[in-house]
Structure formats: structure tokens, C-alpha cells
Motif scaffolding. Structure first.
Motif, PDB file in Angstrom:
ATOM      1  N   GLU A   4      15.332  24.335 -17.282  1.00  0.00           N
ATOM      2  CA  GLU A   4      14.179  24.098 -18.148  1.00  0.00           C
ATOM      3  C   GLU A   4      12.865  24.345 -17.416  1.00  0.00           C
ATOM      4  O   GLU A   4      11.975  25.013 -17.920  1.00  0.00           O
ATOM      5  N   LYS A   5      12.720  23.803 -16.221  1.00  0.00           N
ATOM      6  CA  LYS A   5      11.497  24.016 -15.441  1.00  0.00           C
ATOM      7  C   LYS A   5      11.676  25.168 -14.454  1.00  0.00           C
ATOM      8  O   LYS A   5      10.745  25.926 -14.197  1.00  0.00           O
ATOM      9  N   GLY A  46      19.136  36.322 -16.677  1.00  0.00           N
ATOM     10  CA  GLY A  46      18.013  35.554 -16.164  1.00  0.00           C
ATOM     11  C   GLY A  46      16.733  35.882 -16.913  1.00  0.00           C
ATOM     12  O   GLY A  46      16.698  35.899 -18.142  1.00  0.00           O
ATOM     13  N   THR A  47      15.688  36.204 -16.173  1.00  0.00           N
ATOM     14  CA  THR A  47      14.398  36.520 -16.795  1.00  0.00           C
ATOM     15  C   THR A  47      14.205  38.015 -17.005  1.00  0.00           C
ATOM     16  O   THR A  47      13.082  38.472 -17.215  1.00  0.00           O
ATOM     17  N   GLY A  48      15.293  38.780 -16.928  1.00  0.00           N
ATOM     18  CA  GLY A  48      15.236  40.191 -17.295  1.00  0.00           C
ATOM     19  C   GLY A  48      14.770  41.139 -16.222  1.00  0.00           C
ATOM     20  O   GLY A  48      14.324  42.251 -16.531  1.00  0.00           O
ATOM     21  N   ASN A  49      14.894  40.763 -14.961  1.00  0.00           N
ATOM     22  CA  ASN A  49      14.367  41.604 -13.890  1.00  0.00           C
ATOM     23  C   ASN A  49      15.137  42.905 -13.688  1.00  0.00           C
ATOM     24  O   ASN A  49      14.632  43.820 -13.030  1.00  0.00           O
ATOM     25  N   LEU A  50      16.328  42.996 -14.215  1.00  0.00           N
ATOM     26  CA  LEU A  50      17.061  44.260 -14.247  1.00  0.00           C
ATOM     27  C   LEU A  50      17.126  44.814 -15.667  1.00  0.00           C
ATOM     28  O   LEU A  50      17.117  46.032 -15.867  1.00  0.00           O
ATOM     29  N   GLU A  68      18.410  29.061 -22.425  1.00  0.00           N
ATOM     30  CA  GLU A  68      17.403  29.383 -23.423  1.00  0.00           C
ATOM     31  C   GLU A  68      16.039  29.608 -22.781  1.00  0.00           C
ATOM     32  O   GLU A  68      15.258  30.464 -23.211  1.00  0.00           O
ATOM     33  N   ASN A  69      15.743  28.839 -21.736  1.00  0.00           N
ATOM     34  CA  ASN A  69      14.449  28.950 -21.080  1.00  0.00           C
ATOM     35  C   ASN A  69      14.313  30.251 -20.297  1.00  0.00           C
ATOM     36  O   ASN A  69      13.249  30.861 -20.274  1.00  0.00           O
ATOM     37  N   MET A  70      15.398  30.666 -19.639  1.00  0.00           N
ATOM     38  CA  MET A  70      15.371  31.957 -18.946  1.00  0.00           C
ATOM     39  C   MET A  70      15.091  33.072 -19.946  1.00  0.00           C
ATOM     40  O   MET A  70      14.280  33.977 -19.696  1.00  0.00           O
ATOM     41  N   LEU A  71      15.757  33.018 -21.088  1.00  0.00           N
ATOM     42  CA  LEU A  71      15.571  34.053 -22.102  1.00  0.00           C
ATOM     43  C   LEU A  71      14.157  34.016 -22.673  1.00  0.00           C
ATOM     44  O   LEU A  71      13.587  35.063 -23.001  1.00  0.00           O
ATOM     45  N   ALA A  72      13.588  32.830 -22.794  1.00  0.00           N
ATOM     46  CA  ALA A  72      12.218  32.713 -23.294  1.00  0.00           C
ATOM     47  C   ALA A  72      11.242  33.387 -22.340  1.00  0.00           C
ATOM     48  O   ALA A  72      10.301  34.083 -22.774  1.00  0.00           O
ATOM     49  N   SER A  88      13.520  48.294 -30.471  1.00  0.00           N
ATOM     50  CA  SER A  88      14.954  47.989 -30.473  1.00  0.00           C
ATOM     51  C   SER A  88      15.596  48.151 -29.104  1.00  0.00           C
ATOM     52  O   SER A  88      16.815  48.063 -28.964  1.00  0.00           O
ATOM     53  N   ALA A  89      14.785  48.401 -28.068  1.00  0.00           N
ATOM     54  CA  ALA A  89      15.340  48.709 -26.750  1.00  0.00           C
ATOM     55  C   ALA A  89      16.001  47.511 -26.096  1.00  0.00           C
ATOM     56  O   ALA A  89      16.936  47.660 -25.305  1.00  0.00           O
ATOM     57  N   ILE A  90      15.515  46.311 -26.384  1.00  0.00           N
ATOM     58  CA  ILE A  90      16.077  45.103 -25.769  1.00  0.00           C
ATOM     59  C   ILE A  90      16.263  44.024 -26.827  1.00  0.00           C
ATOM     60  O   ILE A  90      15.394  43.819 -27.675  1.00  0.00           O
ATOM     61  N   ARG A  91      17.376  43.345 -26.733  1.00  0.00           N
ATOM     62  CA  ARG A  91      17.542  42.109 -27.493  1.00  0.00           C
ATOM     63  C   ARG A  91      18.057  41.048 -26.517  1.00  0.00           C
ATOM     64  O   ARG A  91      18.801  41.344 -25.587  1.00  0.00           O
ATOM     65  N   TRP A  92      17.634  39.826 -26.749  1.00  0.00           N
ATOM     66  CA  TRP A  92      17.996  38.712 -25.882  1.00  0.00           C
ATOM     67  C   TRP A  92      18.922  37.776 -26.657  1.00  0.00           C
ATOM     68  O   TRP A  92      18.598  37.370 -27.773  1.00  0.00           O
ATOM     69  N   VAL A  93      20.053  37.434 -26.052  1.00  0.00           N
ATOM     70  CA  VAL A  93      21.080  36.660 -26.744  1.00  0.00           C
ATOM     71  C   VAL A  93      21.534  35.507 -25.851  1.00  0.00           C
ATOM     72  O   VAL A  93      21.867  35.718 -24.673  1.00  0.00           O
ATOM     73  N   GLN A  94      21.550  34.312 -26.403  1.00  0.00           N
ATOM     74  CA  GLN A  94      22.030  33.147 -25.661  1.00  0.00           C
ATOM     75  C   GLN A  94      23.526  32.982 -25.898  1.00  0.00           C
ATOM     76  O   GLN A  94      23.960  32.608 -26.987  1.00  0.00           O
ATOM     77  N   GLN A  95      24.315  33.275 -24.881  1.00  0.00           N
ATOM     78  CA  GLN A  95      25.765  33.146 -24.960  1.00  0.00           C
ATOM     79  C   GLN A  95      26.328  32.800 -23.595  1.00  0.00           C
ATOM     80  O   GLN A  95      25.673  32.963 -22.560  1.00  0.00           O
ATOM     81  N   ASP A  96      27.570  32.352 -23.607  1.00  0.00           N
ATOM     82  CA  ASP A  96      28.323  32.028 -22.403  1.00  0.00           C
ATOM     83  C   ASP A  96      29.038  33.293 -21.927  1.00  0.00           C
ATOM     84  O   ASP A  96      29.640  34.002 -22.732  1.00  0.00           O
TER      85      ASP A  96
END
Length: 253
Positions: A4-5, A46-50, A68-72, A88-96
């Protein structure tokens, strides 16, 4: 563990990580295995660095993370980039990672920065491998890296670790369960507040990772159906040795 933080301190703490080398390894893998992918899923993004740099090169990316926070943070960064990027180049999805499913197969799955070491049970690894096999197309690739068992022992022997810079500081201790080759990292992070330069926020984090024998990982990849598995070391195409810190896998379906 809670991000979260930590998600908002992640990029500052990881700015020395070799993201350019990971990207180069991805491109070299495409060349060596003669694949021209269109769709890529980044597992444990993570935060999308790749994720973001690959999308900027024209690939269609899906970034998957449990946090969820990493994706945010990743989504916020996407909106701030100045280079042209298709909507449409990127979508962020919260999954295991053990259960990820996009409803359609992709050409390539990748998972770097030792994300799979956070799966602490053997069955978790097998589930992630099986799900990834199902999630990529025939002829597709699964690229990932892991910390080796030797690296976790090295962490335990070298700790504690300290950082003291103008805007961030941390105290990092580690405790290793030698039988399971599982390590617990305890971090106390002090991050300068963006609004008040004389105030530091304290963040407490506990991270656990487990390392698995490389030959066991290779066999489990084959068990779920991958027909060709290549294992190399430390951003090279050389075979791993007892000194290898980070092992790279390329599994072909």
C-alpha cells in the motif's frame, strides 16, 4: 505482504535495477528463438518499468500484478509519458500469477525481477507454470528469472544492508530458513515527503522469497508441457554456475 505504501517508494528504491538489461534479454530471446510477437503479458509487472518500454516499442502489453497499489502507480505513469502510445497498447489487470487468465492466449509471457521467488510453495510454482503454459500460444515463449539458492545464502551472509541518501534511507535485515531456502527480508524505509522536505515517512515492509533448484524448475516446466527449456545466467547466454546470482529461463511451448 502489503504494498500500500511501498508502491509509491518502489521506483525510487529500484532506480538502479538493470531494466535496460532485462529489455535487451527479451529482444535477444525473440531473435534467438525466431519469434515476432505481437501480444505480451508481464507477470508481476509492479509499476510497469518493463511493461511501458515494451509497449512504446509497439507491442501490445498486459501488465498483471496482485497489488492494486502497484498497478495504480503503473497506470499513473502511463498517463504521464510524453511519447506517443496507442490507447490500447497497455492494460493493467489485478490477478494472481497462479491463476491469471486473460480469456485469450498471448504470444509471450515474461516475469522478471525475481517475481516467481515470491511463490513460497512448490505447488504455487507448478500452478504458475501450468497457467502460463495455458495462457500462451503454441510456439510462444515464457521468459523469467529467479534468484538462485546461492544468492539467498549470500543475502543472509551479507546482511544487514543500509542506505542513507538525501531523500531516502533504509535498514534491511534478512533471516534465512536454510532447510526451505526461504528468506525473510525486513525493511524499515524512510522516504522524504514530497510536500515537506523536513519530513520523512516511515514504511515497514516484510518480504519473503524462496529459491528452488534450477534443475527442479526446468523439470516442472517440462512436466506442464513446455517442449524446449533453456537456462542461462546473469543476463548472459552462458550456463549457470555455482556463482550465478540470477538465473534466466526461456521456455517454448
Amino acid at each position: 505482504m502489503s504494498y500500500e505504501k511501498f508502491a509509491y517508494a518502489y521506483d525510487r528504491l529500484m532506480d538502479s535495477m538493470p531494466y535496460a538489461e532485462w529489455l535487451l534479454f527479451v529482444k535477444e530471446s525473440f531473435q534467438r528463438f525466431a519469434i515476432e510477437p505481437s501480444t505480451i503479458v508481464d507477470l508481476g509487472c509492479g509499476t510497469g518499468n518493463l511493461t511501458i518500454p515494451l509497449a512504446l516499442e509497439g507491442y501490445q502489453l498486459t501488465g498483471i500484478d496482485l497489488s492494486e497499489n502497484m498497478l495504480a502507480v503503473a497506470e499513473q505513469k502511463t498517463g504521464q509519458i510524453s511519447a506517443p502510445l496507442r490507447s490500447s497498447a497497455i492494460r493493467w489487470v489485478q490477478q494472481d500469477l497462479r491463476e491469471w487468465d486473460l480469456g485469450e492466449q498471448v504470444d509471450v509471457a515474461l516475469s522478471f525481477c525475481d517475481s516467481l521467488n515470491y511463490l513460497l510453495e512448490e505447488e504455487d510454482i507448478v500452478d504458475a507454470f501450468r497457467q502460463t503454459f495455458e495462457g500462451i500460444k503454441s510456439g510462444g515463449l515464457f521468459l523469467f528469472d529467479v534468484h538462485t539458492p546461492e544468492q539467498l545464502f549470500a543475502y543472509a551472509e551479507s546482511q544487514p544492508f543500509f542506505l542513507n541518501e538525501e531523500d531516502v534511507a533504509y535498514i534491511w535485515t534478512s533471516e534465512l530458513d536454510e532447510d526451505r531456502v526461504q528468506i525473510e527480508h525486513d525493511l524499515t524505509i524512510f522516504l522524504k515527503d514530497e510536500q515537506r522536505s523536513d519530513v520523512f515517512r516511515r514504511i515497514e515492509e516484510v518480504h519473503q522469497q524462496r529459491a528452488y533448484p534450477l534443475h527442479w524448475l526446468e523439470q516442472k516446466l517440462r512436466d506442464v508441457g513446455f517442449t524446449e527449456v533453456t537456462v542461462v545466467a546473469d543476463f548472459t547466454w552462458e550456463k549457470p554456475t555455482s556463482l550465478t546470482e540470477r538465473a534466466f529461463f526461456v521456455a517454448k511451448k
